[in-house]
Scaffold this active site. Structure first.
Site, PDB file in Angstrom:
ATOM      1  N   GLN A 128       0.969   3.670  -0.138  1.00 59.26           N
ATOM      2  CA  GLN A 128       0.391   2.362  -0.467  1.00 59.26           C
ATOM      3  C   GLN A 128      -1.116   2.398  -0.227  1.00 59.26           C
ATOM      4  O   GLN A 128      -1.558   2.512   0.915  1.00 59.26           O
ATOM      5  CB  GLN A 128       1.040   1.317   0.434  1.00 59.26           C
ATOM      6  CG  GLN A 128       0.628  -0.097   0.124  1.00 59.26           C
ATOM      7  CD  GLN A 128       1.412  -1.095   0.976  1.00 59.26           C
ATOM      8  OE1 GLN A 128       1.720  -0.806   2.137  1.00 59.26           O
ATOM      9  NE2 GLN A 128       1.728  -2.234   0.425  1.00 59.26           N
ATOM     10  N   GLY A 129      -1.883   2.345  -1.312  1.00 59.83           N
ATOM     11  CA  GLY A 129      -3.345   2.424  -1.197  1.00 59.83           C
ATOM     12  C   GLY A 129      -3.979   1.052  -1.191  1.00 59.83           C
ATOM     13  O   GLY A 129      -4.467   0.591  -2.230  1.00 59.83           O
ATOM     14  N   GLU A 246      13.538  -5.700   3.964  1.00 61.86           N
ATOM     15  CA  GLU A 246      14.085  -5.974   5.300  1.00 61.86           C
ATOM     16  C   GLU A 246      13.167  -6.935   6.016  1.00 61.86           C
ATOM     17  O   GLU A 246      12.261  -6.525   6.708  1.00 61.86           O
ATOM     18  CB  GLU A 246      14.182  -4.651   6.083  1.00 61.86           C
ATOM     19  CG  GLU A 246      15.390  -4.504   6.979  1.00 61.86           C
ATOM     20  CD  GLU A 246      15.395  -5.340   8.245  1.00 61.86           C
ATOM     21  OE1 GLU A 246      15.475  -6.587   8.117  1.00 61.86           O
ATOM     22  OE2 GLU A 246      15.340  -4.765   9.332  1.00 61.86           O
TER      23      GLU A 246
END
Ligand code: FAD
Length: 394
Positions: A128-129, A246
């Site tokens: 994830q950038g 979650e």
């Protein structure tokens, strides 16, 4: 309040229990988080879970998920934690928890067909950038630029703290596409293949000695325009509504309870001789009692989130309060543990004198990052203050 499961939920819990009991390699059981050192067992367990659709329990069946209801996910996560099997988030990783759902919601059919199977089979890792050296909490200020050039975009800039970038095939990357627009309105979402020429990944070693995150540099990185996810300049809105698999946090609440139970058992076994003189120290006894009570509070906060989700509500400041409480509790548990073990607490895995399989040393050092990753303590407090307590903004 009736915390008991319905007969159907109880039946499902037993199914999960049985599956873990018979199929999960023993080397992965027992907690502690360091699953990647058993790569073969990890991959084999992942395949077994994929076979049941349990890597992405919330995803629709047509995309390889199990379409579990909120309560089924809750039961699944709780039982996995109780059995000390790797938490689903460790198996699916960010690809399943955050990035895959973003593609499922905002991607076109071609993108779904191209990326989703690899996420589910575990063959393709994703990172994830988002964060940059000058943009973390104030993420919308990010500066990495993507400029359209014919059929391509050309990316220049830098990301930082990128978890698992060194093992990832793709990055889901936020870039500025319109520098003249207000800061939230000029950002777009791109899929960047990590083997593109001009991408450089440099390791950052954390204080627990682990290589989890990295710096990533982009120098004239050319990616096809079809790698744009959703509409240009709408990336910010997509990033903030990204689904999370979650949200209840029940796995960590159960894990916290087990960690404190382990410390209590250690104190009972050592009775002030051998590895810990401190086990009979009244201050430590009080601390252990406090920690155990706090794990119950953590559990109740998780129940609150799950109850909301089960009623179709989306937790907001409630999720921030739970994250804040739970992450600070992780640090308090590790602190109490290190005090209890005295000098032995500093021994890591591999020492012949390590108490509790050397877990505490890692837990103590790693938990420092808990109140930074996923939004800092101060940011969670701001959310609770303004949205939860309705206090005025500064
Ligand atoms: C283990 C770990 C893994 C990570 N993985 C990733 C990843 O995979 N991808 C990714 O993009 N990022 C990742 N991050 C980065 C993480 O999201 C950022 O570190 C976090 O959002 C904080 O940003 P920052 O580090 O720039 O700190 P800053 O935002 O600069 O904050 C510095 C300090 O100022 C405080 N502060 C900032 N703004 C306010 C405010 N408005 N009010 C009060 N106090 C404030 C903060 O609470 C903090 O104490 C990871 C971080 C860690 C620790």
């Amino acid at each position: 309040m009736d915390f008991r499961l319905t007969p159907e939920e109880e039946k499902f819990r037993q199914e999960v229990h049985q599956f873990i009991e018979t199929e999960c390699p023993p080397s992965l059981r027992g907690g502690g988080g360091n699953f990647f050192s058993n790569a073969g067992d990890y991959i084999s367990w992942r395949k077994k879970l994929a076979g049941k659709g349990w890597i992405a329990p919330a995803w629709p069946k047509e995309y390889g998920g199990a379409a579990m209801t909120v309560m089924e996910q809750f039961v699944y996560n709780m039982e996995t934690a109780r059995m000390r099997a790797p938490a689903p988030i460790y198996i699916g990783g960010l690809g399943v928890a955050v990035l895959g759902p973003t593609i499922l919601v905002y991607g076109n059919e071609e993108q779904k067909q191209e990326y989703i199977p690899g996420i589910l089979s575990g063959e393709d890792m994703w990172c994830q950038g988002f964060s940059e050296p000058e943009s973390g909490s104030d993420l919308a200020s990010l500066k990495t630029r993507a400029v359209r050039d014919g059929d391509d975009y050309v990316i220049n800039g830098q990301k930082i703290w990128t978890t698992l970038a060194h093992m990832s095939k793709y990055m889901l990357c936020l870039c500025r596409t319109d520098p003249d627009a207000p800061k939230h309105k000029g950002i777009s979402y791109f899929v960047v293949p990590m083997n593109s020429p001009g991408v450089t990944v440099r390791p950052l070693i954390n204080m627990a000695g682990g290589h989890e995150f990295n710096e990533v540099f982009f120098e004239d990185v050319r990616i096809p325009a079809k790698n744009l996810l959703g509409e240009e300049n709408r990336g910010w809105y997509m990033a903030v509504t990204t689904l999370d698999i979650e949200r209840s946090n029940i796995g960590s609440a159960v894990g916290q309870n087990q960690s404190v139970e382990d410390l209590i058992n250690f104190a009972k076994e050592h009775k002030g001789n051998g590895q810990s003189e401190l086990a009979v120290n009244p201050k430590i006894r009080t601390e252990l009692a406090e920690r155990l009570i706090e794990t119950e509070c953590s559990m109740m906060l998780s129940y609150r989130l799950i109850t909301m989700q089960n009623r179709g509500l989306i937790p907001n400041y409630e999720a921030s309060a739970t994250k804040l409480y739970s992450m600070e509790l992780n640090q308090r548990i590790a602190n109490t543990g290190i005090k209890l073990l005295g000098m032995y607490g500093q021994l890591g895995r591999g020492s012949k004198y390590e108490p509790l399989k050397g877990r505490l040393q890692y837990q103590y050092l790693r938990s420092v990052a808990n109140t930074i990753e996923g939004g800092t303590t101060e940011i969670q407090k701001n959310i609770v203050a303004t949205r939860g307590l309705d206090l005025p903004r500064e």
